[in-house]
Design a protein around this motif. Structure first.
Motif, PDB file in Angstrom:
ATOM      1  N   GLU A  82       0.835  -1.208   0.000  1.00 14.99           N
ATOM      2  CA  GLU A  82       0.000   0.000   0.000  1.00 14.99           C
ATOM      3  C   GLU A  82       0.865   1.252   0.000  1.00 14.99           C
ATOM      4  OE1 GLU A  82      -3.474   1.483   0.926  1.00 14.99           O
ATOM      5  OE2 GLU A  82      -3.888  -0.191  -0.389  1.00 14.99           O
ATOM      6  N   ASP A  83       1.852   1.241   0.865  1.00 14.58           N
ATOM      7  CA  ASP A  83       2.663   2.431   1.061  1.00 14.58           C
ATOM      8  C   ASP A  83       3.597   2.665  -0.119  1.00 14.58           C
ATOM      9  OD1 ASP A  83       3.846   4.637   2.207  1.00 14.58           O
ATOM     10  OD2 ASP A  83       4.860   3.549   3.785  1.00 14.58           O
ATOM     11  N   PHE A  84       4.515   1.764  -0.291  1.00  9.57           N
ATOM     12  CA  PHE A  84       5.565   1.979  -1.287  1.00  9.57           C
ATOM     13  C   PHE A  84       5.134   1.587  -2.699  1.00  9.57           C
ATOM     14  CE2 PHE A  84       7.688   0.785   2.804  1.00  9.57           C
ATOM     15  CZ  PHE A  84       7.967   2.094   3.190  1.00  9.57           C
ATOM     16  N   GLY A  85       4.364   0.510  -2.807  1.00  7.52           N
ATOM     17  CA  GLY A  85       3.928   0.060  -4.130  1.00  7.52           C
ATOM     18  C   GLY A  85       2.963   1.036  -4.788  1.00  7.52           C
ATOM     19  N   LEU A  86       1.906   1.424  -4.047  1.00  5.90           N
ATOM     20  CA  LEU A  86       0.937   2.353  -4.629  1.00  5.90           C
ATOM     21  C   LEU A  86       1.548   3.725  -4.858  1.00  5.90           C
ATOM     22  CD1 LEU A  86      -2.395   1.411  -2.809  1.00  5.90           C
ATOM     23  CD2 LEU A  86      -1.506   0.610  -5.008  1.00  5.90           C
ATOM     24  N   HIS A  87       2.466   4.109  -3.997  1.00  8.17           N
ATOM     25  CA  HIS A  87       3.167   5.384  -4.212  1.00  8.17           C
ATOM     26  C   HIS A  87       3.947   5.352  -5.528  1.00  8.17           C
ATOM     27  CE1 HIS A  87       5.096   9.152  -3.161  1.00  8.17           C
ATOM     28  NE2 HIS A  87       6.265   8.602  -3.417  1.00  8.17           N
ATOM     29  N   ALA A  88       4.577   4.229  -5.810  1.00 12.56           N
ATOM     30  CA  ALA A  88       5.378   4.100  -7.030  1.00 12.56           C
ATOM     31  C   ALA A  88       4.517   4.107  -8.292  1.00 12.56           C
ATOM     32  CB  ALA A  88       6.217   2.830  -6.976  1.00 12.56           C
ATOM     33  N   ILE A  89       3.306   3.566  -8.204  1.00  6.66           N
ATOM     34  CA  ILE A  89       2.456   3.485  -9.404  1.00  6.66           C
ATOM     35  C   ILE A  89       1.484   4.653  -9.527  1.00  6.66           C
ATOM     36  CG2 ILE A  89       2.618   0.971  -9.490  1.00  6.66           C
ATOM     37  CD1 ILE A  89      -0.271   0.872  -8.439  1.00  6.66           C
ATOM     38  N   ALA A  90       1.528   5.585  -8.585  1.00  5.69           N
ATOM     39  CA  ALA A  90       0.533   6.651  -8.535  1.00  5.69           C
ATOM     40  C   ALA A  90       0.479   7.492  -9.808  1.00  5.69           C
ATOM     41  CB  ALA A  90       0.785   7.555  -7.335  1.00  5.69           C
ATOM     42  N   GLN A  91       1.581   7.639 -10.499  1.00  7.00           N
ATOM     43  CA  GLN A  91       1.591   8.496 -11.677  1.00  7.00           C
ATOM     44  C   GLN A  91       1.384   7.734 -12.991  1.00  7.00           C
ATOM     45  OE1 GLN A  91       1.327  11.681 -11.047  1.00  7.00           O
ATOM     46  NE2 GLN A  91       1.584  11.138  -8.901  1.00  7.00           N
ATOM     47  N   GLN A  92       1.103   6.448 -12.879  1.00  6.07           N
ATOM     48  CA  GLN A  92       0.848   5.660 -14.090  1.00  6.07           C
ATOM     49  C   GLN A  92      -0.555   5.963 -14.616  1.00  6.07           C
ATOM     50  OE1 GLN A  92       3.344   3.878 -15.487  1.00  6.07           O
ATOM     51  NE2 GLN A  92       4.507   4.750 -13.800  1.00  6.07           N
ATOM     52  N   PRO A  93      -0.745   5.952 -15.925  1.00  5.68           N
ATOM     53  CA  PRO A  93      -2.072   6.284 -16.467  1.00  5.68           C
ATOM     54  C   PRO A  93      -3.159   5.294 -16.024  1.00  5.68           C
ATOM     55  CG  PRO A  93      -0.562   5.587 -18.212  1.00  5.68           C
ATOM     56  CD  PRO A  93       0.233   5.686 -16.949  1.00  5.68           C
ATOM     57  N   ASN A  94      -2.771   4.074 -15.731  1.00  7.17           N
ATOM     58  CA  ASN A  94      -3.749   3.064 -15.309  1.00  7.17           C
ATOM     59  C   ASN A  94      -3.683   2.839 -13.791  1.00  7.17           C
ATOM     60  OD1 ASN A  94      -1.212   1.919 -15.531  1.00  7.17           O
ATOM     61  ND2 ASN A  94      -1.968  -0.053 -16.259  1.00  7.17           N
ATOM     62  N   VAL A  95      -3.493   3.927 -13.039  1.00 11.68           N
ATOM     63  CA  VAL A  95      -3.307   3.845 -11.591  1.00 11.68           C
ATOM     64  C   VAL A  95      -4.463   3.114 -10.898  1.00 11.68           C
ATOM     65  CG1 VAL A  95      -4.272   6.158 -11.173  1.00 11.68           C
ATOM     66  CG2 VAL A  95      -2.738   5.122  -9.489  1.00 11.68           C
ATOM     67  N   LEU A  96      -5.693   3.322 -11.337  1.00 11.25           N
ATOM     68  CA  LEU A  96      -6.829   2.677 -10.672  1.00 11.25           C
ATOM     69  C   LEU A  96      -6.787   1.158 -10.837  1.00 11.25           C
ATOM     70  CD1 LEU A  96      -9.736   5.156 -11.487  1.00 11.25           C
ATOM     71  CD2 LEU A  96      -8.448   4.915  -9.356  1.00 11.25           C
ATOM     72  N   ASP A  97      -6.476   0.692 -12.047  1.00  9.30           N
ATOM     73  CA  ASP A  97      -6.382  -0.753 -12.278  1.00  9.30           C
ATOM     74  C   ASP A  97      -5.227  -1.354 -11.483  1.00  9.30           C
ATOM     75  OD1 ASP A  97      -8.510  -0.684 -14.067  1.00  9.30           O
ATOM     76  OD2 ASP A  97      -7.192  -0.380 -15.800  1.00  9.30           O
ATOM     77  N   LEU A  98      -4.089  -0.668 -11.480  1.00 10.89           N
ATOM     78  CA  LEU A  98      -2.928  -1.158 -10.739  1.00 10.89           C
ATOM     79  C   LEU A  98      -3.191  -1.168  -9.230  1.00 10.89           C
ATOM     80  CD1 LEU A  98      -0.111   0.616 -12.775  1.00 10.89           C
ATOM     81  CD2 LEU A  98      -0.668  -1.826 -12.779  1.00 10.89           C
ATOM     82  N   ALA A  99      -3.817  -0.103  -8.736  1.00  9.08           N
ATOM     83  CA  ALA A  99      -4.115  -0.043  -7.301  1.00  9.08           C
ATOM     84  C   ALA A  99      -5.067  -1.164  -6.906  1.00  9.08           C
ATOM     85  CB  ALA A  99      -4.714   1.318  -6.943  1.00  9.08           C
ATOM     86  N   GLU A 100      -6.054  -1.426  -7.732  1.00  4.41           N
ATOM     87  CA  GLU A 100      -6.992  -2.514  -7.441  1.00  4.41           C
ATOM     88  C   GLU A 100      -6.276  -3.866  -7.454  1.00  4.41           C
ATOM     89  OE1 GLU A 100     -11.001  -4.462  -9.290  1.00  4.41           O
ATOM     90  OE2 GLU A 100     -10.895  -2.278  -9.179  1.00  4.41           O
ATOM     91  N   ALA A 101      -5.355  -4.046  -8.389  1.00  2.00           N
ATOM     92  CA  ALA A 101      -4.601  -5.306  -8.449  1.00  2.00           C
ATOM     93  C   ALA A 101      -3.748  -5.503  -7.201  1.00  2.00           C
ATOM     94  CB  ALA A 101      -3.728  -5.332  -9.706  1.00  2.00           C
ATOM     95  N   VAL A 102      -3.172  -4.419  -6.690  1.00  2.00           N
ATOM     96  CA  VAL A 102      -2.356  -4.512  -5.478  1.00  2.00           C
ATOM     97  C   VAL A 102      -3.244  -4.742  -4.259  1.00  2.00           C
ATOM     98  CG1 VAL A 102      -0.880  -3.191  -3.906  1.00  2.00           C
ATOM     99  CG2 VAL A 102      -0.443  -3.141  -6.364  1.00  2.00           C
ATOM    100  N   ARG A 103      -4.287  -3.965  -4.138  1.00  2.00           N
ATOM    101  CA  ARG A 103      -5.135  -4.013  -2.940  1.00  2.00           C
ATOM    102  C   ARG A 103      -5.974  -5.276  -2.842  1.00  2.00           C
ATOM    103  NH1 ARG A 103      -7.319   2.212  -2.625  1.00  2.00           N
ATOM    104  NH2 ARG A 103      -5.752   2.913  -1.131  1.00  2.00           N
ATOM    105  N   TYR A 104      -6.430  -5.791  -3.948  1.00  2.00           N
ATOM    106  CA  TYR A 104      -7.404  -6.884  -3.899  1.00  2.00           C
ATOM    107  C   TYR A 104      -6.862  -8.214  -4.400  1.00  2.00           C
ATOM    108  CZ  TYR A 104     -10.252  -2.947  -2.772  1.00  2.00           C
ATOM    109  OH  TYR A 104     -10.737  -1.820  -2.159  1.00  2.00           O
ATOM    110  N   ASN A 105      -5.544  -8.353  -4.440  1.00  2.00           N
ATOM    111  CA  ASN A 105      -4.953  -9.649  -4.701  1.00  2.00           C
ATOM    112  C   ASN A 105      -5.452 -10.582  -3.603  1.00  2.00           C
ATOM    113  OD1 ASN A 105      -2.789 -11.645  -3.758  1.00  2.00           O
ATOM    114  ND2 ASN A 105      -2.169 -11.183  -5.868  1.00  2.00           N
ATOM    115  N   PRO A 106      -5.992 -11.753  -3.957  1.00  2.00           N
ATOM    116  CA  PRO A 106      -6.604 -12.618  -2.937  1.00  2.00           C
ATOM    117  C   PRO A 106      -5.661 -12.999  -1.787  1.00  2.00           C
ATOM    118  CG  PRO A 106      -7.119 -13.422  -5.139  1.00  2.00           C
ATOM    119  CD  PRO A 106      -6.135 -12.301  -5.299  1.00  2.00           C
ATOM    120  N   PHE A 107      -4.411 -13.292  -2.099  1.00  2.00           N
ATOM    121  CA  PHE A 107      -3.473 -13.660  -1.045  1.00  2.00           C
ATOM    122  C   PHE A 107      -3.154 -12.451  -0.160  1.00  2.00           C
ATOM    123  CE2 PHE A 107      -2.559 -16.828  -4.377  1.00  2.00           C
ATOM    124  CZ  PHE A 107      -2.837 -17.972  -3.634  1.00  2.00           C
ATOM    125  N   ALA A 108      -2.941 -11.314  -0.785  1.00  2.00           N
ATOM    126  CA  ALA A 108      -2.593 -10.112  -0.039  1.00  2.00           C
ATOM    127  C   ALA A 108      -3.722  -9.684   0.892  1.00  2.00           C
ATOM    128  CB  ALA A 108      -2.241  -8.973  -1.004  1.00  2.00           C
TER     129      ALA A 108
END
Length: 187
Positions: A82-108
């Protein structure tokens, strides 16, 4: 113990108080929140708090401290993403898709939830052992840690206030009790 747990409580208050609260359902809002330095600092406050609590609990209840460490161990990888990963992807054009993939990975999300529940159980064990109002407030804060994620920012900040009150009150109440009854040791 009192300073360690008090510091943890303050960090748990700073977590929602410093966190930027933009509309993260939009790419602009997600980028503004996740891309800010305040995002990194606020989440780091929670992570350090999770590390400090079991250190302090060693003086109160060893089994609860160990249980809390297990919960923190399950929770911290998610916080790191959440902290470092989402911060790193925040400026990507597909930030919402990437954030959802990080946050809602079933194992995570499963280890995150299990970790928070485990820490809540450890806090309840402390409340059952001590049977004080301070311990009950402390336990309530950790029992509500997972549900507060589904509430608006004002409730999340109020939860931060509950956390600082519970941690500081338990720290000072336990220190007072141990000074009055030095024969009481962590069980």
């Amino acid at each position: 113990m009192k300073w360690t747990l008090s510091a943890a409580g303050l960090l748990f208050l700073l977590y929602p108080a410093l966190r930027p609260w933009h509309d993260e359902t939009t790419a602009a809002g997600a980028a503004a929140s996740m891309g800010s330095t305040a995002w990194v600092l606020s989440h780091l406050c929670a992570m350090i708090g999770f590390i400090l609590v079991p250190i302090a609990l060693l003086e109160v209840h060893r089994t609860a401290a160990i249980t809390f460490w297990v919960g923190a161990g399950l929770t911290l990888p998610y916080y790191g993403a959440e902290d470092f990963g989402l911060h790193a992807i925040a400026q990507q054009p597909n930030v919402l898709d990437l954030a959802e993939a990080v946050r809602y990975n079933p194992f995570a999300v499963t280890t995150f939830a299990l970790g928070l529940v485990t820490m809540g159980v450890a806090a309840v064990v402390v409340a059952l052992k001590l049977r004080t109002t301070a311990a009950v407030v402390f336990a309530a804060g950790f029992a509500l840690f997972l549900p507060q994620f589904f509430t608006p920012p004002a409730v999340r900040i109020a939860h931060g206030v509950l956390m600082v009150v519970g941690c500081v009150w338990l720290a000072w109440d336990s220190a007072r009790r141990q000074a009055e009854h030095p024969q009481l040791a962590a069980a």
